[in-house]
Design a protein around this motif. Structure first.
Motif, PDB file in Angstrom:
ATOM      1  N   VAL A  50      38.126  48.046  41.552  1.00 51.51           N
ATOM      2  CA  VAL A  50      38.240  46.584  41.474  1.00 51.51           C
ATOM      3  C   VAL A  50      36.877  45.888  41.473  1.00 51.51           C
ATOM      4  O   VAL A  50      36.812  44.670  41.379  1.00 51.51           O
ATOM      5  N   LEU A  52      34.449  45.922  43.912  1.00 47.95           N
ATOM      6  CA  LEU A  52      33.802  45.579  45.181  1.00 47.95           C
ATOM      7  C   LEU A  52      32.659  46.536  45.472  1.00 47.95           C
ATOM      8  O   LEU A  52      31.711  46.196  46.166  1.00 47.95           O
ATOM      9  N   ARG A  71      31.967  42.102  37.920  1.00 44.68           N
ATOM     10  CA  ARG A  71      32.332  41.413  39.157  1.00 44.68           C
ATOM     11  C   ARG A  71      33.844  41.456  39.355  1.00 44.68           C
ATOM     12  O   ARG A  71      34.592  41.447  38.380  1.00 44.68           O
ATOM     13  N   PRO A  72      34.296  41.456  40.627  1.00 43.16           N
ATOM     14  CA  PRO A  72      35.738  41.517  40.887  1.00 43.16           C
ATOM     15  C   PRO A  72      36.518  40.428  40.162  1.00 43.16           C
ATOM     16  O   PRO A  72      37.582  40.704  39.593  1.00 43.16           O
ATOM     17  N   SER A  73      35.993  39.194  40.160  1.00 45.55           N
ATOM     18  CA  SER A  73      36.762  38.108  39.547  1.00 45.55           C
ATOM     19  C   SER A  73      36.919  38.330  38.039  1.00 45.55           C
ATOM     20  O   SER A  73      37.929  37.972  37.451  1.00 45.55           O
ATOM     21  N   VAL A  76      39.705  40.929  37.452  1.00 43.81           N
ATOM     22  CA  VAL A  76      41.036  40.350  37.563  1.00 43.81           C
ATOM     23  C   VAL A  76      41.428  39.748  36.215  1.00 43.81           C
ATOM     24  O   VAL A  76      42.542  39.919  35.733  1.00 43.81           O
ATOM     25  N   LEU A  82      44.671  43.899  42.958  1.00 39.65           N
ATOM     26  CA  LEU A  82      44.739  44.756  44.141  1.00 39.65           C
ATOM     27  C   LEU A  82      45.630  44.129  45.215  1.00 39.65           C
ATOM     28  O   LEU A  82      45.551  42.939  45.481  1.00 39.65           O
ATOM     29  N   PRO A  84      45.537  44.486  48.867  1.00 33.89           N
ATOM     30  CA  PRO A  84      44.557  45.139  49.747  1.00 33.89           C
ATOM     31  C   PRO A  84      45.191  45.753  50.984  1.00 33.89           C
ATOM     32  O   PRO A  84      46.267  45.336  51.422  1.00 33.89           O
ATOM     33  N   ALA A 102      46.393  32.655  43.404  1.00 36.42           N
ATOM     34  CA  ALA A 102      46.086  33.822  42.583  1.00 36.42           C
ATOM     35  C   ALA A 102      46.517  33.613  41.136  1.00 36.42           C
ATOM     36  O   ALA A 102      46.074  34.322  40.240  1.00 36.42           O
ATOM     37  N   LEU A 105      44.043  31.630  37.773  1.00 41.28           N
ATOM     38  CA  LEU A 105      43.255  32.210  36.700  1.00 41.28           C
ATOM     39  C   LEU A 105      43.910  31.951  35.340  1.00 41.28           C
ATOM     40  O   LEU A 105      43.232  31.814  34.329  1.00 41.28           O
TER      41      LEU A 105
END
Lengths: 232, 343, 287
Positions: A50, A52, A71-73, A76, A82, A84, A102, A105
């Motif tokens: 993901v 991180l 980057r994580p964003s 996505v 994820l 978590p 969420a 986006l």
């Protein structure tokens, strides 16, 4: 071509190497399980996928395109979501807000807040409550729903069964086929080996950062899995 | 991992010094000899400059102890600098004693005032502690301006007769004050090094590295902070009294100046290396070099200092000394603990 | 009636302090950053308001249409280019914004000298209204107070009723997970700083109208804003308004007792609240 291909990644925490040449593949519409004892590197693998953590070596391909180092964003937006470990809902947001934040986006796809409520009807009546007021199982449903709101192609579930009663675990696992039916592939990371083997069509077992066993669960005997899991 | 055997506790000991620190202490000894003999070879204005440098070294070292070790980022230390100055002046004017007696008394009064202050401020965490310390320090000039007995807004000066009571000749007076400033810097750093080598030092290092872990290991973080804050206030008050003894006049604006006693000090420590005993010394050297070269450009030198400090905070947060020490393993003061196994 | 007048003036002044506090509080809430340069930034916006009004020959309220968006842009860039790099540990944000504060003051000194500036508003400045004999309510302080109520209310709506506010709260709760839900922290922090500077610009414009200001006015503004936050209770937006009002009243009453006391009285009020209730008078109810 696989949806996700992890190709020989090495991941470090500072000087400490946590993953050694891990490879795995997830096909479209497949459920893959990753099992292993505490400290085997399961969560590190999830964090690497993901974004991180960034692997020092190796590649991660989504649809054949490299995504490691993103980057994580961004990931996505590419369709990786994820659930978590420990759920980690936003405590100051209501249940509905946890889901909506969420979905901001705006990735197109089948999942909307209504569809999530259809999947977990109990959440509809609790949508205005603080997420912290829910039971553990309900919180896990919010966490899954929250991940679905970004309409992922690949859903990573880290320790879904952690701290939940067996009956609740069964209920949650019972929902996974509906998610797969919408065209989402799933990776489940579990310590509950039986649950994982029942749900998945492909199994990877990690031990001390290395893959020690892989194959379809049907082809594996309980003894070989136990040996790989405990390293004896 | 080696397991220590409980049955043979005397088989291990802790050693602080290494080759680098032995060389370092030699360099320090030579430099001290050089500084101590300055009245013999330096002219009067140089002597004043060096005296000012020593007071900055002391103040920066004390701020570093607070911010770099105890996690108390105070921007209110000017309260104790000014308080020390006022205490010395009031005592000298009203008691007829030698003004030098006022230096330890100034420290004592600062320490006493620091006790209620730290108990109030510890109710604020992190950055809020910082602004809280600023508010408390702002109260001091406001109050001193209102009190006619300390000269109100125009402050007080030491009359010639009182000044002469320090020592009859001007040279002796200035040498005495010079040596006191040097001694203050040396004692401050010496005391900090000594403190860091005790259990308190170990506690401070633990707080600095991970406050939460230090707490959960049963350390009374707040008690350590109270002790360090009060000790720093005592020393800051003494340095302050010496600073104004050099200036011979004290006003609320000069005494409690945040620019002189805190902004400069913070820049010095950040540039030299926060959380390192050597840092403030290096930082003071850089500060005075910049000031000598850029003095003609007015506020530009403060801007340059600010930009340098920000750049260092972003690129090398351990400061110039930290950068060098990490790279080459240098340490001047014997502070790194190493466990030595004996057979 | 003198005392009533004093208290009312204090309440109206408190609106301004609430504006200082709201920006500061917003930044801390979203990214746990205490911006030591916040007061100096307000002074910069006061200069911006001053020169926009002068150069374009428009009135200060029209100038807001230029100063507010411009400040927001500066805030966004400041966050993206500098402050985002400092986040994560305790010391860097504190010391970098402290350095920034000193730099801003001295750059302003270079550009505008130590002279104090003030905007002239003509008749509006002296216009006042007397609801009961002996009680004067100035038009300008009243506009200022109403603006503060609208701004605080607006921020409240933004935080609790909009997608951006939701994203702010999610990031504040758990920045790591927020990223995994597709929120870009760097951008969100930039938006928060833009919003904080937009509020600062409104405060700065009022400062330019009501008082003389100079390059070194910033630290006091920071301290007033901070005192309002602590008095009001950390983390609650309406609390900052209440805290600002109490601080304004304390200063106003202090000034009535002795001309030299208003600021001191504010500090004392702050310390009293800190001693009696460390969580402030109106702490945030929700977690």
């Amino acid at each position: 071509m696989s949806l996700l291909e992890v190709d020989a990644i090495d991941t470090f925490y500072g000087d400490f190497q946590a993953l050694y040449g891990i490879s795995m593949a997830v096909d479209e519409g497949q459920v893959v399980a990753v099992i292993g004892a505490n400290g085997a590197g399961k969560s590190t693998l999830m964090k690497s996928i993901v974004g991180l953590l960034h692997p020092a070596r190796g590649r991660i391909l989504l649809d054949g395109r490299p995504v490691e180092g993103m980057r994580p964003s961004k990931l996505v937006a590419q369709g990786i979501a994820l659930v978590p470990e420990g759920r980690r809902l936003f405590p100051s947001l209501s249940v509905g807000e946890n889901l909506m934040v969420a979905g901001q986006l705006g990735r197109p796809g089948p999942w909307t807040i209504e569809r999530v409520f259809d999947l977990f009807p109990v959440l509809r009546e609790r949508q205005h409550q603080q997420s912290t007021s829910l039971s553990g199982g309900q919180q896990q449903m919010v966490a899954i729903g929250r991940a679905l709101m970004s309409n992922p192609r690949l859903l990573l579930c880290d320790e879904l069964s952690l701290g939940l009663a067996p009956i609740v675990v069964r209920e949650i696992f019972g929902r996974l086929p509906e998610i797969v039916a919408q065209g989402t592939s799933i990776v489940i990371v579990e310590q509950d080996v039986m649950q994982a083997m029942a749900a998945a069509s492909m199994l990877y077992c990690l031990q001390e950062g290395r893959t020690v066993l892989s194959g379809p669960p049907k082809s594996l005997t309980a003894d070989t899995v136990r040996a790989a899991y405990f390293g004896v | 991992m080696t397991v220590l055997e409980a049955s043979s506790p005397r088989a291990i000991s802790v050693r602080f010094s290494n080759r680098s620190s032995r060389i370092g202490m030699l360099v320090v000894a030579v430099a001290l000899l050089f500084c101590a003999t300055a009245p013999l070879w330096a002219d009067r204005s140089s002597l004043r400059l060096y005296g000012e440098i020593y007071t900055y070294v002391a103040l920066a070292s004390l701020w570093n102890l607070l911010a770099g070790y105890a996690g108390l980022v105070s921007v209110g230390q000017q309260a104790f600098v000014g308080l020390g100055g006022y205490v010395l002046f009031l005592l000298a004017l009203n008691s007829g004693l030698n003004p030098l007696i006022g230096i330890p008394i100034a420290g004592l009064v600062s320490g006493l005032i620091a006790i209620p202050i730290i108990f109030v401020l510890l109710r604020l965490r992190g950055a809020y502690f910082t602004i809280g310390s600023w508010v408390v320090a702002e109260i001091f000039p406001q109050v001193f301006q209102q009190i006619p007995a300390v000269g109100g807004a125009s402050g007080i000066s030491l009359p010639a007769a009182v000044v002469k009571s320090i020592a009859a000749s001007r040279d002796t007076r200035e040498w005495l004050i010079y040596w006191l400033a040097l001694a203050m810097a040396v004692l401050t750093i010496g005391a900090i090094v000594a403190l860091l080598r005790t259990r308190w030092g170990l506690a401070l290092a633990a707080i600095r590295d991970n406050e939460l872990a230090a707490r959960s290991n049963g350390m009374d973080v707040n008690r350590t902070r109270v002790v360090v804050f009060v000790a720093a206030a005592v020393a800051t008050g003494m340095v302050g009294s010496l600073i104004f003894l050099q200036k011979l006049t004290v006003t609320p604006v000069a005494a409690f100046s945040i620019n002189d006693w805190t902004v400069n000090i913070i820049f010095i420590t950040v540039i030299g290396g926060i959380g390192r005993v050597e840092g403030p010394v290096i930082g003071t050297a850089v500060f005075f070099l910049l000031r000598q070269f850029l003095a003609d450009f007015g506020s530009i030198y403060i801007i340059v200092l600010g930009v340098v400090a920000i750049a260092i905070m972003l690129k090398a947060p351990r400061g110039l000394w930290g950068f060098l020490a990490d790279r080459y393993g240098w340490q001047v003061f014997p502070l790194t603990r190493r466990v030595v196994f004996r057979n | 009636m003198d005392w009533l007048n004093t208290i009312v003036q204090g309440v109206l002044l408190g609106g301004l302090y609430a504006l200082f506090a709201a920006g500061l509080s917003l930044i801390f809430g979203v990214m746990r950053l205490v911006n030591i340069a916040h007061g100096d930034i307000i002074v910069v916006t006061a200069y911006m308001a001053f020169f926009t009004t002068r150069l374009l020959g428009i009135d200060p309220f029209t100038a807001l249409l230029i100063v507010v968006p411009l400040s927001a842009l500066v805030g966004y860039l400041l966050q993206r280019l500098l402050l985002n790099r400092t986040l994560g540990e305790d010391l860097p944000p504190l010391l970098v914004t402290f350095g920034l504060s000193v730099i801003i003051q001295n750059v302003l000194l270079l550009l505008f000298k130590a002279d104090s500036h003030k905007l002239q508003m003509g008749s509006l400045e002296v216009a006042s209204w007397m609801p009961v004999p002996g009680l004067y309510i100035g038009a300008l302080p009243l506009i200022q107070f109403c603006t503060a109520v609208v701004v605080v209310g607006g921020l409240q709506v933004l935080f609790y009723r909009t997608p951006l506010g939701r994203a702010f709260r999610a990031t504040s709760d758990d920045p790591e997970i927020a990223q995994l839900m597709g929120l870009d922290n760097r951008h969100l922090f930039g938006m928060a700083m833009a919003l904080a500077l937009a509020v600062a610009a409104i405060a700065g414009t009022f400062i330019a109208i009501r008082t003389n200001f100079d390059p070194f006015a910033g630290p006091n503004l920071l301290i007033f804003g901070f005192e309002a936050i602590i008095i009001g209770g950390l983390g609650s937006l309406w609390g900052t308004l209440a805290g600002g009002v109490l601080l304004g009243v304390a200063q106003s009453v202090g000034g009535e007792l002795n001309v030299a006391w208003p600021i001191l009285a504010g500090h004392v009020a702050f310390l009293m609240v800190l001693l009696v209730r460390r969580q402030g008078l109106f702490p945030k109810v929700m977690a």
